[in-house]
Design a protein around this motif. Structure first.
Motif, mmCIF file in Angstrom:
data_model
loop_
_atom_site.group_PDB
_atom_site.id
_atom_site.type_symbol
_atom_site.label_atom_id
_atom_site.label_comp_id
_atom_site.label_asym_id
_atom_site.label_seq_id
_atom_site.Cartn_x
_atom_site.Cartn_y
_atom_site.Cartn_z
ATOM 1 N N ASP A 197 0.698 -1.372 0.153
ATOM 2 C CA ASP A 197 0.159 -0.307 0.697
ATOM 3 C C ASP A 197 1.313 1.328 -0.138
ATOM 4 O O ASP A 197 0.792 2.089 -0.347
ATOM 5 C CB ASP A 197 -1.258 -0.322 1.443
ATOM 6 N N PRO A 198 1.960 1.431 0.742
ATOM 7 C CA PRO A 198 2.959 2.473 0.658
ATOM 8 C C PRO A 198 3.113 2.662 -0.096
ATOM 9 O O PRO A 198 3.817 3.699 -1.129
ATOM 10 C CB PRO A 198 4.012 2.047 1.480
ATOM 11 N N HIS A 199 3.566 1.692 -1.846
ATOM 12 C CA HIS A 199 3.705 1.934 -3.092
ATOM 13 C C HIS A 199 2.523 2.406 -3.899
ATOM 14 O O HIS A 199 2.795 2.580 -5.330
ATOM 15 C CB HIS A 199 4.181 0.972 -3.619
ATOM 16 N N GLY A 200 1.035 2.470 -3.448
ATOM 17 C CA GLY A 200 -0.102 2.908 -4.698
ATOM 18 C C GLY A 200 -0.732 2.472 -3.997
ATOM 19 O O GLY A 200 -0.664 0.812 -3.976
ATOM 20 N N ASP A 201 -2.072 2.799 -3.784
ATOM 21 C CA ASP A 201 -3.667 2.058 -3.269
ATOM 22 C C ASP A 201 -3.445 1.123 -3.881
ATOM 23 O O ASP A 201 -4.439 -0.173 -4.317
ATOM 24 C CB ASP A 201 -3.914 2.521 -3.174
ATOM 25 N N ALA A 202 -3.202 1.264 -5.959
ATOM 26 C CA ALA A 202 -3.896 0.216 -6.609
ATOM 27 C C ALA A 202 -3.294 -0.887 -6.959
ATOM 28 O O ALA A 202 -2.925 -2.107 -7.857
ATOM 29 C CB ALA A 202 -4.149 1.211 -8.089
ATOM 30 N N LEU A 203 -1.888 -0.832 -6.128
ATOM 31 C CA LEU A 203 -1.285 -1.561 -6.776
ATOM 32 C C LEU A 203 -1.333 -3.208 -6.052
ATOM 33 O O LEU A 203 -1.800 -4.636 -6.561
ATOM 34 C CB LEU A 203 0.426 -1.327 -6.213
ATOM 35 N N TYR A 204 -1.333 -2.751 -5.016
ATOM 36 C CA TYR A 204 -2.111 -4.572 -3.952
ATOM 37 C C TYR A 204 -3.349 -5.149 -5.197
ATOM 38 O O TYR A 204 -3.123 -6.706 -5.819
ATOM 39 C CB TYR A 204 -2.475 -4.773 -3.127
ATOM 40 N N PRO A 205 -4.217 -4.445 -5.767
ATOM 41 C CA PRO A 205 -5.108 -4.998 -6.216
ATOM 42 C C PRO A 205 -4.904 -5.863 -7.939
ATOM 43 O O PRO A 205 -5.029 -6.611 -8.428
ATOM 44 C CB PRO A 205 -6.530 -4.310 -6.820
ATOM 45 N N GLU A 206 -3.861 -5.230 -8.157
ATOM 46 C CA GLU A 206 -2.781 -5.695 -9.544
ATOM 47 C C GLU A 206 -2.088 -6.534 -9.314
ATOM 48 O O GLU A 206 -2.473 -7.344 -10.317
ATOM 49 C CB GLU A 206 -2.018 -3.688 -10.228
ATOM 50 N N LEU A 207 -1.691 -6.342 -8.688
ATOM 51 C CA LEU A 207 -0.376 -7.885 -8.566
ATOM 52 C C LEU A 207 -1.114 -9.446 -7.969
ATOM 53 O O LEU A 207 -0.958 -9.906 -8.602
ATOM 54 C CB LEU A 207 0.577 -7.251 -7.773
ATOM 55 N N LYS A 208 -2.422 -9.234 -6.947
ATOM 56 C CA LYS A 208 -3.203 -9.951 -6.933
ATOM 57 C C LYS A 208 -3.933 -10.961 -7.848
ATOM 58 O O LYS A 208 -3.383 -11.606 -8.311
ATOM 59 C CB LYS A 208 -4.330 -9.388 -5.425
ATOM 60 N N ALA A 209 -4.470 -9.629 -8.292
ATOM 61 C CA ALA A 209 -4.916 -10.392 -10.179
ATOM 62 C C ALA A 209 -4.070 -10.867 -10.935
ATOM 63 O O ALA A 209 -4.747 -12.119 -11.474
ATOM 64 C CB ALA A 209 -5.601 -9.467 -10.579
ATOM 65 N N TRP A 210 -2.872 -10.415 -10.864
ATOM 66 C CA TRP A 210 -1.731 -10.970 -11.982
ATOM 67 C C TRP A 210 -1.557 -12.031 -11.385
ATOM 68 O O TRP A 210 -1.173 -13.120 -11.900
ATOM 69 C CB TRP A 210 -0.738 -9.632 -11.803
ATOM 70 N N ALA A 211 -1.076 -12.358 -9.573
ATOM 71 C CA ALA A 211 -0.893 -13.945 -9.183
ATOM 72 C C ALA A 211 -2.070 -14.526 -10.041
ATOM 73 O O ALA A 211 -1.840 -15.525 -9.794
ATOM 74 C CB ALA A 211 -0.654 -14.096 -8.349
ATOM 75 N N ASP A 212 -3.719 -14.481 -9.469
ATOM 76 C CA ASP A 212 -4.350 -15.580 -9.646
ATOM 77 C C ASP A 212 -4.540 -16.205 -11.062
ATOM 78 O O ASP A 212 -4.270 -17.517 -11.639
ATOM 79 C CB ASP A 212 -6.096 -14.859 -9.842
ATOM 80 N N GLU A 213 -3.782 -15.321 -12.025
ATOM 81 C CA GLU A 213 -3.833 -15.339 -13.192
ATOM 82 C C GLU A 213 -2.958 -16.018 -13.758
ATOM 83 O O GLU A 213 -2.686 -17.450 -14.862
ATOM 84 C CB GLU A 213 -3.448 -14.068 -14.413
ATOM 85 N N TYR A 214 -1.384 -15.708 -13.222
ATOM 86 C CA TYR A 214 -0.146 -16.684 -13.492
ATOM 87 C C TYR A 214 -0.092 -17.891 -12.434
ATOM 88 O O TYR A 214 0.044 -18.905 -13.492
ATOM 89 C CB TYR A 214 0.735 -15.718 -12.804
ATOM 90 N N PHE A 215 -0.869 -17.966 -11.649
ATOM 91 C CA PHE A 215 -0.741 -19.119 -11.304
ATOM 92 C C PHE A 215 -2.041 -20.340 -11.047
ATOM 93 O O PHE A 215 -2.406 -21.037 -10.865
ATOM 94 C CB PHE A 215 -0.001 -19.045 -9.548
ATOM 95 N N PHE A 216 -2.832 -19.899 -11.933
ATOM 96 C CA PHE A 216 -3.844 -20.492 -13.018
ATOM 97 C C PHE A 216 -3.209 -21.776 -13.986
ATOM 98 O O PHE A 216 -1.916 -22.005 -14.000
ATOM 99 C CB PHE A 216 -4.317 -20.608 -13.609
ATOM 100 N N VAL A 217 -3.346 -23.237 -13.635
ATOM 101 C CA VAL A 217 -3.697 -24.166 -14.388
ATOM 102 C C VAL A 217 -3.971 -24.639 -15.438
ATOM 103 O O VAL A 217 -4.547 -25.601 -14.584
ATOM 104 C CB VAL A 217 -2.733 -25.532 -12.737
ATOM 105 N N PRO A 218 -4.012 -24.403 -16.686
ATOM 106 C CA PRO A 218 -4.852 -24.574 -17.232
ATOM 107 C C PRO A 218 -5.581 -26.130 -17.464
ATOM 108 O O PRO A 218 -6.886 -26.356 -17.790
ATOM 109 C CB PRO A 218 -4.574 -23.758 -18.852
#
Length: 296
Positions: A174-195
């Motif tokens: 959060d100290p790096h910007g309020d939008a950062l955590y939601p962005e990186l969380k969504a990225w993790a959800d996409e990246y660590f998905f097993v198709p």
């Protein structure tokens, strides 16, 4: 860019090494303090440390690092914490992959430098979640960027554990910007998905790659805070769950989940592919694989 970034590369490499030292010390302290519950009658585990090397195609030294692995401890069945700093020229396959990701100039000069830390922990008690963390810096004469994150991989999910893991990461981002955590969380959800399984590898976390905002200091500070978040996000979960009794069915669920973890790392993980494609120590690259797994 080559001359001006020598200091930055040195600082990044030193940070990854310090983070490694902090984590291995904390994990060995967990082993020492585990005095009750399953596996507490064992001797406390200790990391075995070995040097890793990377050689260029012509056999010249191209960097290396440290591989630290603990096996058969009281708390950790297998955990690896690796650091490396490697350099040289990318081979054709890696060069093509980097160009496809938008790295400019790779056709003209495939020189690179990369440093980072990579951690994977597989636990004795199936109530204790497995975990992964890595952070890294990549440099070429044409560009630089940071990447990494951490994610939780329980076979037996506890909502309060997931909430703590995510809340701790959010507090550090959060100290790096309020939008950062939601962005990186969504990225993790996409990246660590097993198709091929149609499901996530675990309960997520944070992930970023190709991070270059144009401000190296800001991106380095963010990368450091991703690393700093790891121990306070994870250690309380280990301390809470390591004393719980478990059944044969619980252990079976753990081994099946490890099979999913192995599938992801061998088929999809960028770090595994990059490490093998660039000639790094194969044992270090494949450190992430669990000691025992099962497929139904």
């Amino acid at each position: 860019m080559t001359d001006s970034f020598e200091t930055e590369k040195t600082r990044a490499s030193a940070w990854f090494r310090q983070l490694r030292d902090d984590i291995t010390a904390a994990f060995e302290a967990l082993e020492d303090s585990h005095s009750e519950g399953p596996f507490s009658d064992r001797a406390p585990g200790r990391f075995e440390v070995s040097k890793t090397t990377r050689h260029a195609d012509d056999g010249a030294d191209a960097g290396g690092g440290l591989m630290s692995v603990m096996r058969g401890g009281r708390v950790f069945e297998k955990v690896g914490v690796n650091v490396s700093t490697v350099y040289g020229a990318l081979g054709p396959a890696a060069q093509k992959a980097m160009a496809a990701r938008g790295v400019p100039g790779m056709e003209d000069d495939p020189s690179f430098w990369a440093s980072g830390i990579s951690l994977v922990a597989h636990m004795q008690n199936p109530h204790v979640p497995a975990v992964h963390m890595n952070t890294r810096m990549f440099w070429t004469p044409h560009a630089w960027w940071f990447g990494g994150g951490s994610d939780l991989n329980p076979c037996i999910e506890y909502a309060e554990d997931t909430a703590h893991f995510h809340a701790t990461q959010k507090a550090h981002l959060d100290p790096h910007g309020d939008a950062l955590y939601p962005e990186l969380k969504a990225w993790a959800d996409e990246y660590f998905f097993v198709p091929h399984r149609g499901r996530a590898r675990g309960v997520g976390g944070i992930f970023m790659d190709d991070r270059n905002s144009g401000d190296w200091e800001a991106d380095f500070a963010l990368t450091q805070d991703i690393g700093r978040a790891f121990l306070p996000a994870y250690l309380p979960l280990v301390e809470r769950r390591r004393v719980q009794a478990f059944t044969d069915a619980d252990k079976d669920a753990q081994l099946v989940h490890r099979g999913l973890y192995a599938e992801y790392n061998l088929v999809y993980d960028r770090g595994t592919k990059f490490g093998l494609a660039t000639g790094h120590d194969a044992n270090a690259v494949l450190m992430s694989l669990p000691p025992v797994a099962k497929w139904t």
